[in-house]
Design an enzyme around this catalytic site. Structure first.
Site, mmCIF file in Angstrom:
data_model
loop_
_atom_site.group_PDB
_atom_site.id
_atom_site.type_symbol
_atom_site.label_atom_id
_atom_site.label_comp_id
_atom_site.label_asym_id
_atom_site.label_seq_id
_atom_site.Cartn_x
_atom_site.Cartn_y
_atom_site.Cartn_z
ATOM 1 N N LYS A 118 -79.871 -18.475 37.654
ATOM 2 C CA LYS A 118 -78.443 -18.764 37.829
ATOM 3 C C LYS A 118 -77.568 -17.586 37.427
ATOM 4 O O LYS A 118 -76.549 -17.326 38.056
ATOM 5 C CB LYS A 118 -78.036 -19.999 37.015
ATOM 6 C CG LYS A 118 -78.381 -21.306 37.687
ATOM 7 C CD LYS A 118 -77.511 -22.421 37.125
ATOM 8 C CE LYS A 118 -77.666 -23.712 37.890
ATOM 9 N NZ LYS A 118 -76.937 -24.817 37.247
ATOM 10 N N LYS A 201 -87.143 -25.054 47.032
ATOM 11 C CA LYS A 201 -86.744 -26.397 46.587
ATOM 12 C C LYS A 201 -85.564 -26.918 47.425
ATOM 13 O O LYS A 201 -84.681 -26.136 47.764
ATOM 14 C CB LYS A 201 -86.335 -26.292 45.116
ATOM 15 C CG LYS A 201 -86.179 -27.600 44.391
ATOM 16 C CD LYS A 201 -85.765 -27.362 42.943
ATOM 17 C CE LYS A 201 -84.321 -26.918 42.840
ATOM 18 N NZ LYS A 201 -83.749 -26.978 41.490
ATOM 19 N N LYS A 204 -78.722 -28.633 46.742
ATOM 20 C CA LYS A 204 -77.374 -28.773 47.295
ATOM 21 C C LYS A 204 -76.717 -27.419 47.502
ATOM 22 O O LYS A 204 -75.738 -27.304 48.219
ATOM 23 C CB LYS A 204 -76.515 -29.659 46.398
ATOM 24 C CG LYS A 204 -76.331 -29.128 45.000
ATOM 25 C CD LYS A 204 -75.630 -30.170 44.155
ATOM 26 C CE LYS A 204 -75.836 -29.900 42.681
ATOM 27 N NZ LYS A 204 -75.714 -31.074 41.854
HETATM 28 P P1 TYM Z 1 -79.732 -31.581 38.171
HETATM 29 O O1 TYM Z 1 -78.375 -32.165 38.148
HETATM 30 O O2 TYM Z 1 -79.918 -30.230 38.755
HETATM 31 O O3 TYM Z 1 -80.734 -32.532 38.893
HETATM 32 C C1 TYM Z 1 -80.854 -33.895 38.512
HETATM 33 C C2 TYM Z 1 -82.300 -34.365 38.628
HETATM 34 O O4 TYM Z 1 -82.774 -34.204 39.962
HETATM 35 C C3 TYM Z 1 -84.008 -33.509 39.947
HETATM 36 N N1 TYM Z 1 -84.117 -32.706 41.178
HETATM 37 C C4 TYM Z 1 -85.191 -32.725 41.982
HETATM 38 N N2 TYM Z 1 -86.345 -33.404 41.916
HETATM 39 C C5 TYM Z 1 -87.239 -33.195 42.904
HETATM 40 N N3 TYM Z 1 -87.025 -32.346 43.948
HETATM 41 C C6 TYM Z 1 -85.875 -31.641 44.053
HETATM 42 N N4 TYM Z 1 -85.664 -30.826 45.102
HETATM 43 C C7 TYM Z 1 -84.888 -31.818 43.027
HETATM 44 N N5 TYM Z 1 -83.652 -31.302 42.825
HETATM 45 C C8 TYM Z 1 -83.197 -31.862 41.683
HETATM 46 C C9 TYM Z 1 -83.942 -32.631 38.706
HETATM 47 O O5 TYM Z 1 -85.231 -32.252 38.273
HETATM 48 C C10 TYM Z 1 -83.253 -33.558 37.729
HETATM 49 O O6 TYM Z 1 -84.186 -34.442 37.130
HETATM 50 N N6 TYM Z 1 -80.399 -29.944 33.528
HETATM 51 C C11 TYM Z 1 -80.404 -31.139 34.348
HETATM 52 C C12 TYM Z 1 -79.430 -32.215 33.883
HETATM 53 C C13 TYM Z 1 -79.591 -32.628 32.454
HETATM 54 C C14 TYM Z 1 -80.651 -33.404 31.934
HETATM 55 C C15 TYM Z 1 -80.355 -33.555 30.547
HETATM 56 C C16 TYM Z 1 -81.824 -33.924 32.467
HETATM 57 C C17 TYM Z 1 -78.720 -32.364 31.444
HETATM 58 N N7 TYM Z 1 -79.178 -32.941 30.319
HETATM 59 C C18 TYM Z 1 -81.196 -34.258 29.697
HETATM 60 C C19 TYM Z 1 -82.662 -34.641 31.606
HETATM 61 C C20 TYM Z 1 -82.352 -34.801 30.265
HETATM 62 C C21 TYM Z 1 -80.000 -30.731 35.746
HETATM 63 O O7 TYM Z 1 -79.362 -29.746 35.974
HETATM 64 O O8 TYM Z 1 -80.353 -31.612 36.691
#
Ligand code: TYM
Length: 338
Positions: A118, A201, A204
């Site tokens: 990032k 992957k 969005k």
């Molecule tokens: P974020 O908002 O990027 O994504 C949310 C969840 O979606 C999953 N995900 C995917 N799973 C499978 N294939 C994909 N292409 C894909 N794209 C996204 C992510 O693995 C995630 O589970 N850092 C985290 C948010 C967060 C969080 C936490 C998660 C903040 N605090 C505490 C767990 C526990 C994030 O950016 O997810």
């Protein structure tokens, strides 16, 4: 050891706009499954404080937070059964996050692949919040003493760091206070790939809208994107070993399996030997039948933003009931005068 803690699930999603099929299959659908087992208390969060580690337009942030809440509910999260709220309404996240900024080491953060991706080449210009992102994430989880965290594969390294922070805090203060959390990265769709490139992957932020299915796509768009998804000229193999060097085929089989609550093995037992010309329409129909009702329910819920705000406020109150005593105990352990 683990029995000292209530079995509790925590997970979060950033309200930075545009939920994809990856978010749904890798996260939300599994959140619903864990809610419905009845084996855990489940806590799900719209992590707005994480979202602002990169600039967000204020109006868009509010809208995206409400839309994400609608997405959770439309996918099957019941705000009575689960605690559902946005992070900034439970200030204990940020407070414990600060404590963890003082526990975690710079070197740990520097090794995070998401930071490297990032921040890119211009890391001097990235926000301090983006650098410390995983420390706040550890606080999200540990402020509930969560024992299980369902996430997609891309969050694995962050969860390992969460364990390191819990262990270091416990060691530094000679306590056994924070649990060493279990990542739950299971099922066929922990890494849903782009429909245009099986090595990337689904995201969005991909410039091509054809690379992803958005939870707000209508039936025509979903069917068209699957029809146009990149594939290879071979028929589907009859077992999973045959998918080894075929990332696009593997991705579509995994998506089918996850949507159907099945396994890649069972999907190949049904479709092995068939061409994509037959498989894609079946996948398109399945995706439309599962996703179109979610998108319709999301737009219905979005018509009543006041109701969404009420749900979030109530969720935050319930969240604070768990988080406040854990923060108080943390401060006591550290020696803060109360
Ligand atoms: P974020 O908002 O990027 O994504 C949310 C969840 O979606 C999953 N995900 C995917 N799973 C499978 N294939 C994909 N292409 C894909 N794209 C996204 C992510 O693995 C995630 O589970 N850092 C985290 C948010 C967060 C969080 C936490 C998660 C903040 N605090 C505490 C767990 C526990 C994030 O950016 O997810």
């Amino acid at each position: 050891m683990a029995s000292q803690y209530t079995p509790r699930v925590f997970s979060g999603i950033q309200p930075s706009g545009g939920l994809t099929l990856g978010n749904y299959l890798g996260a939300m659908k599994r959140f619903v499954d864990m809610q419905n087992t009845g084996d855990f208390e489940t806590v799900y969060c719209m992590v707005d404080l994480h979202a602002i580690t990169v600039w967000q337009d204020p109006q868009a942030l509010s809208r995206n937070t409400r839309e994400l809440c609608a997405g959770f509910i439309a996918s099957g999260i019941d705000p009575e059964k689960s605690i559902l709220f946005n992070q900034s309404q439970v200030p204990e996240h940020a407070q414990l996050g600060w404590v963890f900024n003082c526990v975690a080491r710079m070197g740990w953060m520097q090794r995070m692949t998401q930071w490297k991706d990032k921040a890119g080449k211009n890391s001097q210009n990235a926000s301090l919040g983006l650098f410390g992102y995983p420390s706040l994430m550890a606080a999200d989880i540990l402020i509930y003493h969560a024992t299980h965290v369902p996430v997609g594969e891309d969050q694995k390294q962050h969860l390992e760091l969460t364990r390191d922070i819990a262990i270091k805090f416990n060691n530094d203060y000679g306590v056994d206070f924070f649990p060493v959390t279990e990542p739950v990265i299971e099922g066929a769709a922990t890494r849903v790939m782009s429909l245009r490139d099986g090595s990337k992957k689904m995201s969005k932020s991909d410039p091509s809208d054809m690379s992803r299915i958005n939870l707000t796509d209508d039936a025509d768009a979903i069917a068209k994107k699957i029809k146009k998804a990149k594939t290879d000229p071979e028929a589907l193999p009859s077992d999973v070993d045959g998918l080894a060097d075929r990332p696009e085929a593997r991705n579509l089989v995994n998506i089918y399996a996850a949507l159907a609550d099945s396994t890649p093995e069972a999907v190949l037992a049904e479709f092995g030997g068939q061409q994509f010309g037959a498989f894609k329409p079946a996948l398109g129909d399945l995706a439309v039948s599962k996703l179109a009702p979610i998108s319709a329910e999301m737009s219905r819920l979005m018509d009543d933003p006041a109701e969404i705000d009420k749900i979030l406020r109530r969720g935050a109150e319930r969240g604070r009931e768990i988080a406040a005593p854990i923060l108080a105990k943390t401060y006591e352990i550290i020696g803060m005068v109360r």
